[in-house]
Design a protein around this motif. Structure first.
Motif, PDB file in Angstrom:
ATOM      1  N   VAL A  23       0.851  -1.145  -0.137  1.00 56.50           N
ATOM      2  CA  VAL A  23      -0.027  -0.081   0.039  1.00 56.50           C
ATOM      3  C   VAL A  23       0.965   1.240  -0.162  1.00 56.50           C
ATOM      4  O   VAL A  23       2.021   1.090   0.352  1.00 56.50           O
ATOM      5  CB  VAL A  23      -1.004   0.077   1.209  1.00 56.50           C
ATOM      6  N   LYS A  24       0.214   2.322  -0.469  1.00 57.02           N
ATOM      7  CA  LYS A  24       1.152   3.438  -0.277  1.00 57.02           C
ATOM      8  C   LYS A  24       0.401   4.756   0.558  1.00 57.02           C
ATOM      9  O   LYS A  24      -0.976   4.683   0.483  1.00 57.02           O
ATOM     10  CB  LYS A  24       1.181   4.117  -1.693  1.00 57.02           C
ATOM     11  N   ALA A  25       1.277   5.232   1.399  1.00 59.32           N
ATOM     12  CA  ALA A  25       0.393   6.393   2.258  1.00 59.32           C
ATOM     13  C   ALA A  25       0.741   7.759   1.449  1.00 59.32           C
ATOM     14  O   ALA A  25       1.908   7.975   1.086  1.00 59.32           O
ATOM     15  CB  ALA A  25       0.995   6.425   3.594  1.00 59.32           C
ATOM     16  N   VAL A  26      -0.346   8.460   1.277  1.00 59.19           N
ATOM     17  CA  VAL A  26      -0.301   9.862   0.308  1.00 59.19           C
ATOM     18  C   VAL A  26      -0.655  10.892   1.369  1.00 59.19           C
ATOM     19  O   VAL A  26      -1.610  10.802   1.693  1.00 59.19           O
ATOM     20  CB  VAL A  26      -1.032   9.792  -0.763  1.00 59.19           C
ATOM     21  N   PHE A  27      -0.129  11.953   1.261  1.00 58.01           N
ATOM     22  CA  PHE A  27      -0.352  12.932   2.231  1.00 58.01           C
ATOM     23  C   PHE A  27       0.441  13.946   1.740  1.00 58.01           C
ATOM     24  O   PHE A  27       1.103  14.110   0.684  1.00 58.01           O
ATOM     25  CB  PHE A  27       0.274  12.645   3.927  1.00 58.01           C
ATOM     26  N   ASN A  28       0.405  15.467   2.525  1.00 61.15           N
ATOM     27  CA  ASN A  28       1.173  16.690   2.169  1.00 61.15           C
ATOM     28  C   ASN A  28       0.559  17.079   0.739  1.00 61.15           C
ATOM     29  O   ASN A  28       1.362  17.352  -0.183  1.00 61.15           O
ATOM     30  CB  ASN A  28       2.679  16.646   2.362  1.00 61.15           C
ATOM     31  N   ALA A  29      -0.735  17.127   0.438  1.00 64.24           N
ATOM     32  CA  ALA A  29      -1.385  17.591  -0.802  1.00 64.24           C
ATOM     33  C   ALA A  29      -0.977  16.699  -1.898  1.00 64.24           C
ATOM     34  O   ALA A  29      -0.602  17.253  -2.987  1.00 64.24           O
ATOM     35  CB  ALA A  29      -1.329  18.936  -0.903  1.00 64.24           C
ATOM     36  N   ASN A  30      -0.793  15.399  -1.778  1.00 65.78           N
ATOM     37  CA  ASN A  30      -0.309  14.569  -2.801  1.00 65.78           C
ATOM     38  C   ASN A  30       1.240  14.772  -3.147  1.00 65.78           C
ATOM     39  O   ASN A  30       1.526  14.348  -4.173  1.00 65.78           O
ATOM     40  CB  ASN A  30      -1.152  14.690  -3.974  1.00 65.78           C
ATOM     41  N   GLN A  31       1.847  15.400  -2.259  1.00 67.96           N
ATOM     42  CA  GLN A  31       3.426  15.768  -2.514  1.00 67.96           C
ATOM     43  C   GLN A  31       4.305  14.672  -2.097  1.00 67.96           C
ATOM     44  O   GLN A  31       5.356  14.475  -2.137  1.00 67.96           O
ATOM     45  CB  GLN A  31       3.726  17.142  -2.054  1.00 67.96           C
ATOM     46  N   SER A  32       3.849  13.976  -0.924  1.00 70.41           N
ATOM     47  CA  SER A  32       4.470  12.842  -0.314  1.00 70.41           C
ATOM     48  C   SER A  32       3.959  11.804  -0.435  1.00 70.41           C
ATOM     49  O   SER A  32       2.671  11.486  -0.099  1.00 70.41           O
ATOM     50  CB  SER A  32       4.659  13.477   1.300  1.00 70.41           C
ATOM     51  N   VAL A  33       4.727  10.479  -0.640  1.00 67.24           N
ATOM     52  CA  VAL A  33       4.310   9.152  -0.972  1.00 67.24           C
ATOM     53  C   VAL A  33       5.121   8.026  -0.030  1.00 67.24           C
ATOM     54  O   VAL A  33       6.427   8.270   0.016  1.00 67.24           O
ATOM     55  CB  VAL A  33       4.171   8.628  -2.195  1.00 67.24           C
ATOM     56  N   LEU A  34       4.789   7.282   0.905  1.00 66.63           N
ATOM     57  CA  LEU A  34       5.432   6.300   1.638  1.00 66.63           C
ATOM     58  C   LEU A  34       4.934   5.059   1.361  1.00 66.63           C
ATOM     59  O   LEU A  34       3.780   4.640   1.390  1.00 66.63           O
ATOM     60  CB  LEU A  34       5.482   6.503   3.224  1.00 66.63           C
ATOM     61  N   ASP A  35       6.100   4.043   1.038  1.00 62.36           N
ATOM     62  CA  ASP A  35       5.659   2.712   0.799  1.00 62.36           C
ATOM     63  C   ASP A  35       5.308   1.977   2.058  1.00 62.36           C
ATOM     64  O   ASP A  35       6.226   2.140   2.938  1.00 62.36           O
ATOM     65  CB  ASP A  35       6.654   1.985  -0.146  1.00 62.36           C
ATOM     66  N   CYS A  36       4.371   1.137   2.302  1.00 69.41           N
ATOM     67  CA  CYS A  36       4.127   0.325   3.436  1.00 69.41           C
ATOM     68  C   CYS A  36       3.349  -0.805   2.994  1.00 69.41           C
ATOM     69  O   CYS A  36       3.372  -1.305   1.857  1.00 69.41           O
ATOM     70  CB  CYS A  36       2.912   1.186   4.109  1.00 69.41           C
ATOM     71  N   GLN A  59      -4.057  12.226   9.759  1.00 70.70           N
ATOM     72  CA  GLN A  59      -4.874  11.628   8.389  1.00 70.70           C
ATOM     73  C   GLN A  59      -4.187  11.666   7.232  1.00 70.70           C
ATOM     74  O   GLN A  59      -3.275  12.713   7.189  1.00 70.70           O
ATOM     75  CB  GLN A  59      -6.086  12.671   8.450  1.00 70.70           C
ATOM     76  N   PHE A  60      -4.560  10.759   6.493  1.00 70.07           N
ATOM     77  CA  PHE A  60      -3.811  10.671   5.247  1.00 70.07           C
ATOM     78  C   PHE A  60      -4.727   9.779   4.450  1.00 70.07           C
ATOM     79  O   PHE A  60      -5.815   9.339   4.688  1.00 70.07           O
ATOM     80  CB  PHE A  60      -2.435  10.174   5.366  1.00 70.07           C
ATOM     81  N   GLN A  61      -4.120   9.555   3.198  1.00 71.12           N
ATOM     82  CA  GLN A  61      -4.795   8.683   2.102  1.00 71.12           C
ATOM     83  C   GLN A  61      -4.097   7.342   1.926  1.00 71.12           C
ATOM     84  O   GLN A  61      -2.825   7.274   1.911  1.00 71.12           O
ATOM     85  CB  GLN A  61      -5.296   9.435   0.701  1.00 71.12           C
ATOM     86  N   LEU A  62      -4.550   6.188   1.712  1.00 65.88           N
ATOM     87  CA  LEU A  62      -3.959   4.829   1.656  1.00 65.88           C
ATOM     88  C   LEU A  62      -4.476   4.459   0.193  1.00 65.88           C
ATOM     89  O   LEU A  62      -5.613   4.273   0.002  1.00 65.88           O
ATOM     90  CB  LEU A  62      -4.656   4.023   2.930  1.00 65.88           C
TER      91      LEU A  62
END
Length: 99
Positions: A23-36, A59-62
């Motif tokens: 899964v990918k965690a997306v945050f910072n107005a879609n500017q940051s992505v972390l692989d999880c 809070q973020f988008q997964l």
């Protein structure tokens, strides 16, 4: 909640299922992505393994890569490289995946 749940200290409302999904965690107005990696999931949330779990906002988008879906989530707990998230929205299709 069943008596077994109360006796064991279990606070989950929904049964969880073990998984091993990228899964990918997306945050910072879609500017940051972390692989999880999603380790378990229920109707109400999921447990994630993420090497930079402490950097994620409350809070973020997964993004569920295999299903090409996205959900809004809220952090329920954090511990080192793991975190539990509660689902805030139903799944919705993702047109363009972040790689």
């Amino acid at each position: 909640m069943t008596i077994a749940h109360v006796a064991s200290g279990e606070r989950r409302v929904h049964q969880r299922h073990r998984v091993l999904k990228p899964v990918k965690a997306v945050f910072n107005a879609n500017q940051s992505v972390l692989d999880c990696v999603m380790r378990d999931v229920s109707l109400g949330g999921a447990r994630l393994h993420c090497t930079q779990a402490m950097q994620l906002p409350e809070q973020f988008q997964l993004i569920f890569m295999a299903e090409r879906e996205m959900r809004d989530v809220r952090v329920a707990w954090r511990k080192h490289d793991q975190l539990g998230v509660a689902f805030l929205s139903p799944p919705r299709k993702v047109l363009h995946l972040l790689l």
